[in-house]
Design a protein around this motif. Structure first.
Motif, PDB file in Angstrom:
ATOM      1  N   THR A 279       0.751  -1.216   0.024  1.00  0.00           N
ATOM      2  CA  THR A 279       0.278   0.036  -0.227  1.00  0.00           C
ATOM      3  C   THR A 279       0.825   1.258   0.014  1.00  0.00           C
ATOM      4  OG1 THR A 279      -0.118  -0.035   2.224  1.00  0.00           O
ATOM      5  CG2 THR A 279      -1.913  -1.192   1.292  1.00  0.00           C
ATOM      6  N   GLY A 280       2.139   1.261   0.243  1.00  0.00           N
ATOM      7  CA  GLY A 280       2.909   2.301   0.153  1.00  0.00           C
ATOM      8  C   GLY A 280       2.473   3.173   1.076  1.00  0.00           C
ATOM      9  N   ARG A 281       2.589   4.559   1.129  1.00  0.00           N
ATOM     10  CA  ARG A 281       2.256   5.553   2.052  1.00  0.00           C
ATOM     11  C   ARG A 281       0.414   5.806   1.878  1.00  0.00           C
ATOM     12  NH1 ARG A 281       6.809   7.576  -0.134  1.00  0.00           N
ATOM     13  NH2 ARG A 281       5.707   9.168  -1.368  1.00  0.00           N
ATOM     14  N   SER A 282       0.050   5.025   1.313  1.00  0.00           N
ATOM     15  CA  SER A 282      -1.538   5.281   1.001  1.00  0.00           C
ATOM     16  C   SER A 282      -2.299   5.023   2.270  1.00  0.00           C
ATOM     17  CB  SER A 282      -2.244   4.535  -0.277  1.00  0.00           C
ATOM     18  OG  SER A 282      -3.459   4.648  -0.115  1.00  0.00           O
ATOM     19  N   ARG A 283      -3.338   5.383   2.769  1.00  0.00           N
ATOM     20  CA  ARG A 283      -4.065   5.098   3.911  1.00  0.00           C
ATOM     21  C   ARG A 283      -5.344   4.409   3.281  1.00  0.00           C
ATOM     22  NH1 ARG A 283      -3.600  11.107   5.626  1.00  0.00           N
ATOM     23  NH2 ARG A 283      -3.107  11.164   3.384  1.00  0.00           N
ATOM     24  N   LEU A 284      -5.554   4.041   2.188  1.00  0.00           N
ATOM     25  CA  LEU A 284      -6.968   3.665   1.948  1.00  0.00           C
ATOM     26  C   LEU A 284      -7.043   1.989   1.511  1.00  0.00           C
ATOM     27  CD1 LEU A 284      -7.934   6.296  -0.689  1.00  0.00           C
ATOM     28  CD2 LEU A 284      -8.535   6.262   1.750  1.00  0.00           C
ATOM     29  N   GLY A 285      -5.783   1.525   1.619  1.00  0.00           N
ATOM     30  CA  GLY A 285      -5.775   0.098   1.625  1.00  0.00           C
ATOM     31  C   GLY A 285      -5.765  -0.377   0.112  1.00  0.00           C
ATOM     32  N   ASN A 286      -5.715   0.043  -1.005  1.00  0.00           N
ATOM     33  CA  ASN A 286      -5.826  -0.448  -2.118  1.00  0.00           C
ATOM     34  C   ASN A 286      -7.632  -0.624  -2.513  1.00  0.00           C
ATOM     35  OD1 ASN A 286      -3.846  -0.357  -3.876  1.00  0.00           O
ATOM     36  ND2 ASN A 286      -2.877  -2.206  -3.070  1.00  0.00           N
ATOM     37  N   ILE A 287      -8.231   0.325  -2.572  1.00  0.00           N
ATOM     38  CA  ILE A 287      -9.730   0.489  -2.707  1.00  0.00           C
ATOM     39  C   ILE A 287     -10.087  -0.341  -3.979  1.00  0.00           C
ATOM     40  CG2 ILE A 287     -10.112   2.522  -1.303  1.00  0.00           C
ATOM     41  CD1 ILE A 287     -10.334   4.092  -3.624  1.00  0.00           C
ATOM     42  N   ALA A 288     -11.151  -1.450  -3.777  1.00  0.00           N
ATOM     43  CA  ALA A 288     -11.389  -2.391  -4.772  1.00  0.00           C
ATOM     44  C   ALA A 288     -12.827  -2.449  -5.107  1.00  0.00           C
ATOM     45  CB  ALA A 288     -10.726  -3.647  -4.395  1.00  0.00           C
ATOM     46  N   SER A 289     -13.818  -1.849  -4.134  1.00  0.00           N
ATOM     47  CA  SER A 289     -15.340  -2.026  -4.586  1.00  0.00           C
ATOM     48  C   SER A 289     -15.979  -0.738  -3.921  1.00  0.00           C
ATOM     49  CB  SER A 289     -15.936  -3.265  -4.112  1.00  0.00           C
ATOM     50  OG  SER A 289     -15.815  -3.272  -2.279  1.00  0.00           O
ATOM     51  N   ILE A 290     -17.247  -0.728  -4.424  1.00  0.00           N
ATOM     52  CA  ILE A 290     -17.858   0.577  -3.826  1.00  0.00           C
ATOM     53  C   ILE A 290     -19.289   0.287  -3.811  1.00  0.00           C
ATOM     54  CG2 ILE A 290     -18.157   1.561  -6.428  1.00  0.00           C
ATOM     55  CD1 ILE A 290     -18.098   4.283  -4.823  1.00  0.00           C
TER      56      ILE A 290
END
Length: 320
Positions: A279-290
């Motif tokens: 995820t690097g420095r992202s805080r979203l965790g690899n968003i995958a659905s909505i």
């Protein structure tokens, strides 16, 4: 689209988290009562009540097709069961019953194994729609923009039929709001593809939107106004796409160094599973659905790496 994105409508400060202790909550759905149902690795699903309480359902550990069950897309059914697309090595579509039993639903189409089943949904006519990311085994061999062997499968009256077999890592698909077409995420070609849907299957294939550097489209869903929302892993961007293909950036938590690592690996033919669980420095965790609340005032985001579901307000923006 270009390789750069404009200023998003929302920031990470607008994100709240629902539930905790989730494991690979890749797929998210809203219940009639306002709760959530999400996929849960090696078990089946987790149900999240409106007050955030989590109950996980399914055998522990769950085995499907002789290997660990890895739920990707899920489809809650009216009888209380949940269909599960198993992207694990066992593949196939499985049904988690209301009694928490796990049974096989579909394992092949026209003799082709559903080896890397990515997504499943059912429509109002009772048809089941399945995507299979690739026929390569293991699926990591197809982490490339040069391989297009993903499947779109329709199951009608108990018969599974392959409608397309040349999708570049098939991910989520959705019927258009009027039922006349189908759109699908082709993850490694970074595009959303649209087909017309008729009695003979899919036709008139064209690109609805082409994304750029770092944007690997995953989960998609239409809102009531006919806009397609697209979650992108790696870039951790959320887009809202108008019917004419015009895309508006809603949210991002973008780590340029992560994007560079993944793009370099893709270009050099060495991309692997590790690149989607970084995820690097992202805080979203690899968003995958909505998914959307019933009144569409909030959206809920599943992810590959998170332990909670993300909740955001739905902005009005230019297209609403």
């Amino acid at each position: 689209m270009t390789d750069t994105a404009g200023k998003p409508l929302l920031s990470v400060d607008d994100v709240t988290r629902i539930g905790q202790g989730l494991d690979r909550p890749e797929s998210v759905h809203v219940t009639e009562g306002g709760g959530l149902i999400v996929s849960h690795r090696a078990r089946g699903i987790s149900r999240i009540s409106p007050d955030g309480q989590v109950v996980t359902e399914g055998p522990a550990p769950a085995v499907a097709g002789g290997a660990e069950l890895v739920p990707n897309g899920i489809a809650p059914q009216p009888d209380g069961s949940v269909l599960i697309a198993n992207i694990g090595e066992g593949g196939g579509i499985w049904r988690l019953g209301a009694d928490r039993s796990l049974t096989c639903e579909v394992m092949e189409a026209e003799g082709v194994p559903l080896a890397a089943a990515n997504f499943v949904m059912t429509d109002d006519t009772g048809r089941m729609w399945i995507t299979v990311s690739t026929i390569q085994q293991p699926r990591f061999k197809a982490y490339s923009d040069k391989i297009a062997d993903g499947l779109i499968v329709m199951v009608e009256n108990g018969t599974a039929r392959i409608l397309a077999d040349d999708i570049c890592f098939a991910n989520e698909c959705r019927l258009t709001p009027d039922g006349s077409g189908l759109v699908i995420s082709e993850t490694f070609s970074r595009r959303i593809t649209r087909f017309d849907l008729g009695p003979d299957g899919l036709s008139n294939r064209r690109t609805m939107v082409q994304f750029g550097r770092g944007d690997f489209p995953d989960g998609i869903r239409f809102d009531s106004a006919g806009h397609l929302w697209v979650t992108c892993i790696v870039s951790n961007r959320l887009w809202r796409v108008a019917p004419d293909g015009r895309a508006e950036l809603v949210l991002e938590d973008h780590d340029p160094d992560l994007v560079t690592r993944v793009e370099s690996a893709l270009a050099e033919g060495r991309m692997g599973r590790e690149h989607f669980y970084d995820t690097g420095r992202s805080r979203l965790g690899n968003i995958a659905s909505i998914a959307f609340s019933r009144d569409e005032t909030r959206a809920f985001l599943g992810s590959l790496c998170g332990t909670s579901i993300l909740s955001i307000p739905v902005p009005q923006g230019e297209q609403q």
